[in-house]
Write a protein that holds these residues in place. Structure first.
Motif, short mmCIF file in Angstrom:
data_model
loop_
_atom_site.label_atom_id
_atom_site.label_comp_id
_atom_site.label_asym_id
_atom_site.label_seq_id
_atom_site.Cartn_x
_atom_site.Cartn_y
_atom_site.Cartn_z
N ILE A 178 33.33 38.92 46.18
CA ILE A 178 34.26 39.85 46.82
C ILE A 178 34.70 40.87 45.78
CG2 ILE A 178 36.49 40.11 47.97
CD1 ILE A 178 36.20 37.17 48.91
N GLU A 179 34.34 42.11 46.02
CA GLU A 179 34.86 43.21 45.19
C GLU A 179 36.27 43.52 45.69
OE1 GLU A 179 30.61 45.48 44.46
OE2 GLU A 179 31.83 46.07 46.18
N TYR A 180 37.18 43.73 44.75
CA TYR A 180 38.57 43.91 45.14
C TYR A 180 39.28 44.75 44.09
CZ TYR A 180 43.40 42.61 46.34
OH TYR A 180 44.73 42.63 46.69
N GLY A 181 40.23 45.54 44.56
CA GLY A 181 41.11 46.28 43.66
C GLY A 181 42.55 46.05 44.08
N ASP A 182 43.41 45.86 43.09
CA ASP A 182 44.82 45.60 43.39
C ASP A 182 45.71 46.81 43.12
OD1 ASP A 182 45.02 45.73 40.63
OD2 ASP A 182 45.59 43.63 40.37
N GLY A 183 45.09 47.98 42.98
CA GLY A 183 45.84 49.20 42.70
C GLY A 183 45.94 49.51 41.21
N ARG A 184 45.74 48.49 40.39
CA ARG A 184 45.76 48.68 38.93
C ARG A 184 44.38 48.46 38.32
NH1 ARG A 184 49.79 44.65 39.51
NH2 ARG A 184 48.29 43.41 38.40
N ARG A 185 43.66 47.48 38.88
CA ARG A 185 42.33 47.16 38.34
C ARG A 185 41.38 46.85 39.48
NH1 ARG A 185 41.86 42.23 34.80
NH2 ARG A 185 41.94 40.99 36.63
N GLU A 186 40.10 46.93 39.16
CA GLU A 186 39.02 46.59 40.09
C GLU A 186 38.24 45.44 39.49
OE1 GLU A 186 37.64 48.22 43.01
OE2 GLU A 186 39.52 49.32 43.15
N GLY A 187 37.64 44.63 40.33
CA GLY A 187 36.82 43.55 39.81
C GLY A 187 36.27 42.67 40.91
N ILE A 188 35.98 41.44 40.53
CA ILE A 188 35.39 40.43 41.41
C ILE A 188 36.37 39.27 41.52
CG2 ILE A 188 33.44 38.83 41.70
CD1 ILE A 188 32.71 41.84 41.84
N VAL A 189 36.51 38.74 42.72
CA VAL A 189 37.41 37.62 42.96
C VAL A 189 36.67 36.31 42.75
CG1 VAL A 189 38.81 36.42 44.69
CG2 VAL A 189 38.79 38.93 44.62
N LEU A 190 37.26 35.45 41.94
CA LEU A 190 36.80 34.07 41.77
C LEU A 190 37.94 33.14 42.11
CD1 LEU A 190 34.87 34.27 38.36
CD2 LEU A 190 33.92 34.38 40.67
N ALA A 208 36.52 33.32 53.01
CA ALA A 208 37.19 34.30 52.16
C ALA A 208 38.69 34.34 52.49
CB ALA A 208 36.57 35.68 52.34
N LYS A 209 39.02 34.39 53.76
CA LYS A 209 40.42 34.44 54.19
C LYS A 209 41.16 33.18 53.76
CE LYS A 209 43.73 36.50 56.52
NZ LYS A 209 44.30 37.78 56.09
N GLU A 210 40.54 32.01 54.00
CA GLU A 210 41.19 30.75 53.66
C GLU A 210 41.41 30.58 52.16
OE1 GLU A 210 39.40 28.11 57.38
OE2 GLU A 210 38.71 27.68 55.33
N GLU A 211 40.43 30.97 51.34
CA GLU A 211 40.51 30.71 49.91
C GLU A 211 41.16 31.82 49.11
OE1 GLU A 211 36.80 29.41 48.25
OE2 GLU A 211 36.85 27.57 49.43
N THR A 212 41.15 33.05 49.62
CA THR A 212 41.66 34.18 48.84
C THR A 212 42.77 34.96 49.52
OG1 THR A 212 40.13 35.84 49.68
CG2 THR A 212 39.35 34.47 47.85
N GLY A 213 42.98 34.73 50.81
CA GLY A 213 43.95 35.50 51.58
C GLY A 213 43.44 36.87 51.98
N LEU A 214 42.21 37.20 51.61
CA LEU A 214 41.67 38.53 51.85
C LEU A 214 40.82 38.58 53.12
CD1 LEU A 214 40.45 39.41 48.25
CD2 LEU A 214 42.60 40.11 49.35
N ASP A 215 40.92 39.70 53.82
CA ASP A 215 39.94 40.03 54.85
C ASP A 215 38.80 40.73 54.13
OD1 ASP A 215 41.36 39.22 57.27
OD2 ASP A 215 42.76 40.82 56.74
N ILE A 216 37.58 40.52 54.59
CA ILE A 216 36.44 41.13 53.92
C ILE A 216 35.57 41.90 54.90
CG2 ILE A 216 36.35 39.41 52.06
CD1 ILE A 216 33.85 38.22 53.53
N ILE A 217 34.90 42.89 54.33
CA ILE A 217 33.83 43.60 55.03
C ILE A 217 32.57 43.34 54.23
CG2 ILE A 217 32.92 45.84 55.73
CD1 ILE A 217 35.83 46.78 56.05
N ILE A 218 31.61 42.69 54.87
CA ILE A 218 30.34 42.37 54.21
C ILE A 218 29.49 43.63 54.14
CG2 ILE A 218 28.22 41.01 54.39
CD1 ILE A 218 29.94 38.84 55.78
N GLU A 219 28.95 43.87 52.96
CA GLU A 219 28.19 45.10 52.72
C GLU A 219 26.96 45.22 53.61
OE1 GLU A 219 25.75 46.23 48.91
OE2 GLU A 219 27.86 46.76 48.63
N ASP A 220 26.17 44.17 53.68
CA ASP A 220 24.94 44.20 54.47
C ASP A 220 24.72 42.81 55.05
OD1 ASP A 220 22.42 44.39 55.59
OD2 ASP A 220 21.51 45.35 53.84
N GLU A 221 25.14 42.61 56.28
CA GLU A 221 25.06 41.29 56.90
C GLU A 221 23.63 40.81 57.09
OE1 GLU A 221 27.46 40.78 60.36
OE2 GLU A 221 29.28 41.43 59.32
#
Length: 135
Positions: A1-13, A44-57
């Motif tokens: 999951i690529e994610y940005g929190d407004g300060r940094r961008e990265g990958i969620v683990l 993704a929602k259960e483990e990270t709280g994030l909604d996701i959009i998959i790049e290429d299903e």
């Protein structure tokens, strides 16, 4: 999951709550009656709280099926690239969810610092996105 929190961008683990312990890509067992993509969104929602959009299903980043990839049993892994939205927070069977910079991801891949074969998936992601896997 690529994610940005407004300060940094990265990958969620996530830090796994259950054995095998350690850092991993968010994920889980496929639930009967859901597609793999629906399962990816649910986990993704259960483990990270994030909604996701998959790049290429229709084209996952990779599929791994080595019988030795998971110490619990013979498991297959299907990895997608997705963009996360919302507030990042660990939940379900993740002790914590955190944003890692590309440099931190490279170091984890280089030092074999991830559960299962998730380092292989992230190495492929780095190549796919044009990042070198070196220092």
């Amino acid at each position: 999951i690529e994610y940005g929190d407004g300060r940094r961008e990265g990958i969620v683990l996530v830090e796994r709550k259950n054995p095998p312990l350690g850092l991993a890509l968010p994920g889980g067992f496929a639930e009967y009656g859901l597609t793999l993509e629906e399962n990816a969104r649910k986990e993704a929602k259960e483990e990270t709280g994030l909604d996701i959009i998959i790049e290429d299903e229709e084209q996952p980043l990779c599929v791994h099926s080595d019988p030795a990839r998971d110490p619990r049993a013979h498991m297959m892994s299907v990895t997608y690239i997705a963009r996360g939205y919302g507030t990042l927070q660990g939940g379900d069977d993740a002790l914590a969810a955190r944003l890692y910079s590309i440099d931190e991801i490279k170091a984890l891949v280089r030092n074999n610092g991830l559960c299962f074969d998730h380092g292989r998936a992230l190495a492929k992601y780095l190549r796919h996105r044009g990042h070198t896997n070196g220092s």
